[in-house]
Scaffold this motif. Structure first.
Motif, PDB file in Angstrom:
ATOM      1  N   ILE A   4       0.941  -1.176   0.062  1.00 10.10           N
ATOM      2  CA  ILE A   4      -0.064  -0.014   0.251  1.00 10.10           C
ATOM      3  C   ILE A   4       0.825   1.276   0.161  1.00 10.10           C
ATOM      4  O   ILE A   4       1.488   1.495   0.910  1.00 10.10           O
ATOM      5  N   SER A   5       0.814   2.018  -1.312  1.00 15.95           N
ATOM      6  CA  SER A   5       1.866   3.107  -1.223  1.00 15.95           C
ATOM      7  C   SER A   5       1.031   4.419  -0.943  1.00 15.95           C
ATOM      8  O   SER A   5      -0.106   4.953  -1.475  1.00 15.95           O
ATOM      9  N   LEU A   6       1.519   5.268   0.082  1.00 17.06           N
ATOM     10  CA  LEU A   6       0.933   6.391   0.520  1.00 17.06           C
ATOM     11  C   LEU A   6       2.016   7.605   0.567  1.00 17.06           C
ATOM     12  O   LEU A   6       1.987   8.112   1.199  1.00 17.06           O
ATOM     13  N   LEU A   7       2.762   7.559  -0.540  1.00 22.61           N
ATOM     14  CA  LEU A   7       3.857   8.372  -0.549  1.00 22.61           C
ATOM     15  C   LEU A   7       3.352   9.861  -0.774  1.00 22.61           C
ATOM     16  O   LEU A   7       3.937  10.695  -0.285  1.00 22.61           O
ATOM     17  N   THR A   8       2.000   9.966  -1.247  1.00 18.90           N
ATOM     18  CA  THR A   8       1.480  11.403  -1.595  1.00 18.90           C
ATOM     19  C   THR A   8       0.831  11.869  -0.292  1.00 18.90           C
ATOM     20  O   THR A   8       0.279  12.747  -0.371  1.00 18.90           O
ATOM     21  N   LEU A   9       0.707  10.963   0.920  1.00 22.72           N
ATOM     22  CA  LEU A   9      -0.073  11.488   1.846  1.00 22.72           C
ATOM     23  C   LEU A   9       0.502  12.546   2.772  1.00 22.72           C
ATOM     24  O   LEU A   9       1.905  12.631   2.948  1.00 22.72           O
ATOM     25  N   VAL A  10      -0.103  13.666   3.142  1.00 26.21           N
ATOM     26  CA  VAL A  10       0.331  14.875   3.677  1.00 26.21           C
ATOM     27  C   VAL A  10      -0.740  14.921   4.930  1.00 26.21           C
ATOM     28  O   VAL A  10      -1.696  15.665   4.473  1.00 26.21           O
ATOM     29  N   PRO A  11      -0.406  14.504   6.134  1.00 26.43           N
ATOM     30  CA  PRO A  11      -1.515  14.620   7.147  1.00 26.43           C
ATOM     31  C   PRO A  11      -2.080  15.879   7.337  1.00 26.43           C
ATOM     32  O   PRO A  11      -1.317  16.865   7.322  1.00 26.43           O
ATOM     33  N   GLY A  12      -3.313  16.012   7.262  1.00 24.60           N
ATOM     34  CA  GLY A  12      -4.065  17.122   7.782  1.00 24.60           C
ATOM     35  C   GLY A  12      -4.606  18.048   6.229  1.00 24.60           C
ATOM     36  O   GLY A  12      -5.127  19.146   6.476  1.00 24.60           O
ATOM     37  N   GLN A  13      -3.952  17.767   5.053  1.00 22.84           N
ATOM     38  CA  GLN A  13      -3.989  18.223   3.727  1.00 22.84           C
ATOM     39  C   GLN A  13      -4.889  17.582   2.782  1.00 22.84           C
ATOM     40  O   GLN A  13      -5.049  18.284   1.754  1.00 22.84           O
ATOM     41  N   LEU A  14      -5.432  16.702   2.900  1.00 21.68           N
ATOM     42  CA  LEU A  14      -6.113  15.883   1.937  1.00 21.68           C
ATOM     43  C   LEU A  14      -7.592  15.522   2.100  1.00 21.68           C
ATOM     44  O   LEU A  14      -8.248  15.029   1.277  1.00 21.68           O
ATOM     45  N   GLY A  15      -8.150  16.016   3.085  1.00 21.73           N
ATOM     46  CA  GLY A  15      -9.522  15.885   3.668  1.00 21.73           C
ATOM     47  C   GLY A  15     -10.165  14.485   3.547  1.00 21.73           C
ATOM     48  O   GLY A  15      -9.445  13.691   4.119  1.00 21.73           O
ATOM     49  N   TYR A  20     -10.660   8.634   4.171  1.00 21.44           N
ATOM     50  CA  TYR A  20     -10.674   7.041   3.247  1.00 21.44           C
ATOM     51  C   TYR A  20      -9.606   6.253   3.787  1.00 21.44           C
ATOM     52  O   TYR A  20      -9.562   5.100   4.133  1.00 21.44           O
ATOM     53  N   VAL A  21      -8.413   6.827   3.763  1.00 20.86           N
ATOM     54  CA  VAL A  21      -7.106   6.201   3.770  1.00 20.86           C
ATOM     55  C   VAL A  21      -7.025   5.653   5.173  1.00 20.86           C
ATOM     56  O   VAL A  21      -6.550   4.260   5.439  1.00 20.86           O
ATOM     57  N   GLU A  23      -9.315   5.172   7.582  1.00 20.00           N
ATOM     58  CA  GLU A  23     -10.353   4.021   7.753  1.00 20.00           C
ATOM     59  C   GLU A  23     -10.127   2.889   6.862  1.00 20.00           C
ATOM     60  O   GLU A  23     -10.127   1.764   7.541  1.00 20.00           O
ATOM     61  N   LEU A  24      -9.638   2.758   5.817  1.00 15.81           N
ATOM     62  CA  LEU A  24      -9.019   1.633   5.013  1.00 15.81           C
ATOM     63  C   LEU A  24      -8.051   0.584   5.771  1.00 15.81           C
ATOM     64  O   LEU A  24      -8.295  -0.448   6.036  1.00 15.81           O
ATOM     65  N   LEU A  25      -6.843   1.576   6.044  1.00  9.29           N
ATOM     66  CA  LEU A  25      -6.016   1.009   7.126  1.00  9.29           C
ATOM     67  C   LEU A  25      -6.574   0.146   8.185  1.00  9.29           C
ATOM     68  O   LEU A  25      -6.149  -0.863   8.729  1.00  9.29           O
ATOM     69  N   ARG A  26      -7.331   1.038   8.932  1.00  8.02           N
ATOM     70  CA  ARG A  26      -8.034   0.531  10.404  1.00  8.02           C
ATOM     71  C   ARG A  26      -8.734  -0.687   9.823  1.00  8.02           C
ATOM     72  O   ARG A  26      -8.699  -1.848  10.841  1.00  8.02           O
ATOM     73  N   GLY A  27      -9.524  -0.713   8.904  1.00  6.60           N
ATOM     74  CA  GLY A  27     -10.326  -1.763   8.580  1.00  6.60           C
ATOM     75  C   GLY A  27      -9.649  -3.017   8.040  1.00  6.60           C
ATOM     76  O   GLY A  27      -9.879  -4.266   8.636  1.00  6.60           O
ATOM     77  N   LEU A  28      -8.667  -2.881   7.352  1.00  9.85           N
ATOM     78  CA  LEU A  28      -7.705  -4.077   6.961  1.00  9.85           C
ATOM     79  C   LEU A  28      -7.099  -4.654   8.196  1.00  9.85           C
ATOM     80  O   LEU A  28      -6.650  -5.681   8.403  1.00  9.85           O
ATOM     81  N   GLY A  29      -6.585  -3.793   9.113  1.00 16.88           N
ATOM     82  CA  GLY A  29      -6.110  -4.072  10.409  1.00 16.88           C
ATOM     83  C   GLY A  29      -7.182  -4.943  11.374  1.00 16.88           C
ATOM     84  O   GLY A  29      -6.562  -6.041  11.949  1.00 16.88           O
ATOM     85  N   HIS A  93      -1.549  -1.200  -3.948  1.00 18.83           N
ATOM     86  CA  HIS A  93      -2.789  -0.578  -3.840  1.00 18.83           C
ATOM     87  C   HIS A  93      -2.417   0.957  -3.674  1.00 18.83           C
ATOM     88  O   HIS A  93      -1.531   1.135  -2.955  1.00 18.83           O
ATOM     89  N   TYR A  94      -2.771   1.894  -4.634  1.00 18.19           N
ATOM     90  CA  TYR A  94      -2.464   3.182  -4.459  1.00 18.19           C
ATOM     91  C   TYR A  94      -3.766   3.910  -4.052  1.00 18.19           C
ATOM     92  O   TYR A  94      -4.379   4.435  -4.948  1.00 18.19           O
ATOM     93  N   PRO A  95      -4.131   4.057  -2.781  1.00 19.88           N
ATOM     94  CA  PRO A  95      -5.387   4.655  -2.346  1.00 19.88           C
ATOM     95  C   PRO A  95      -5.382   6.236  -2.448  1.00 19.88           C
ATOM     96  O   PRO A  95      -6.532   6.772  -2.142  1.00 19.88           O
ATOM     97  N   LEU A  96      -4.337   6.867  -2.812  1.00 23.34           N
ATOM     98  CA  LEU A  96      -4.423   8.181  -3.279  1.00 23.34           C
ATOM     99  C   LEU A  96      -3.991   8.619  -4.576  1.00 23.34           C
ATOM    100  O   LEU A  96      -3.531   9.654  -4.914  1.00 23.34           O
ATOM    101  N   THR A  97      -4.587   7.778  -5.344  1.00 24.94           N
ATOM    102  CA  THR A  97      -4.479   7.985  -6.897  1.00 24.94           C
ATOM    103  C   THR A  97      -3.239   7.525  -7.493  1.00 24.94           C
ATOM    104  O   THR A  97      -3.192   6.830  -8.637  1.00 24.94           O
ATOM    105  N   LEU A  98      -2.123   8.616  -7.069  1.00 24.10           N
ATOM    106  CA  LEU A  98      -0.950   8.238  -7.992  1.00 24.10           C
ATOM    107  C   LEU A  98      -0.161   7.215  -7.601  1.00 24.10           C
ATOM    108  O   LEU A  98       0.171   6.794  -6.510  1.00 24.10           O
TER     109      LEU A  98
END
Length: 150
Positions: A4-15, A20-21, A23-29, A93-98
């Motif tokens: 799961i690549s989250l390289l474009t994640l910037v906490p607090g800036q993606l609304g 979604y990301v 909650e997805l990770l919590r659900g997978l856990g 999986h690229y949950p942030l599109t890129l």
């Protein structure tokens, strides 16, 4: 193993995308039946929500739009070190599109297409970025998840 690549994640800036990301990770856990490895950017080292993770120090630390563009461009130009981080993944999986780093087989989550429906609401620079980066990423994916009926 699912990467799961989250390289474009910037906490607090993606609304909503960040929500979604997370909650997805919590659900997978909680209920995921596969093994997972999350690849995180230096600006979000604790964002894996309890899943096995590693921080990609070779990805530039980026919070502002210019810094993020530079980080994405550098990672796209030299994807080798980042690809090695996800070696052994059966799918990424690229949950942030890129798709950074681009690997196959891959699944991309596409959160919205508002720029196609309402282009006059976006600055030219954002339209260009989405046309180049988002569309290329979606076209190259083996599967696309769209969490919206629209």
């Amino acid at each position: 193993m699912v990467g799961i690549s989250l390289l474009t994640l910037v906490p607090g800036q993606l609304g909503g995308s960040e929500t979604y990301v997370r909650e997805l990770l919590r659900g997978l856990g909680r209920v995921g039946e596969l093994s997972y490895r999350v690849l995180l950017p230096p600006v979000a080292p604790g964002a894996a929500e309890g899943l096995p993770a590693e921080t990609a120090d070779e990805y530039r630390s980026a919070r502002t739009v210019p810094q993020r563009l530079l980080a994405m461009t550098a990672a796209t130009a030299r994807p080798g070190p980042l690809r090695r981080r996800l070696r052994g993944a059966n799918v990424v999986h690229y949950p942030l599109t890129l798709r950074i780093p681009p690997l196959s087989p891959s699944v991309v989550t596409l959160h919205d297409l508002q720029h196609l429906d309402l282009p006059n609401m976006f600055p030219r620079s954002e339209l260009l970025f989405r046309r180049l980066a988002w569309h290329r990423s979606v076209r190259a994916a083996d599967r696309v998840i769209v969490p919206s009926e629209f």
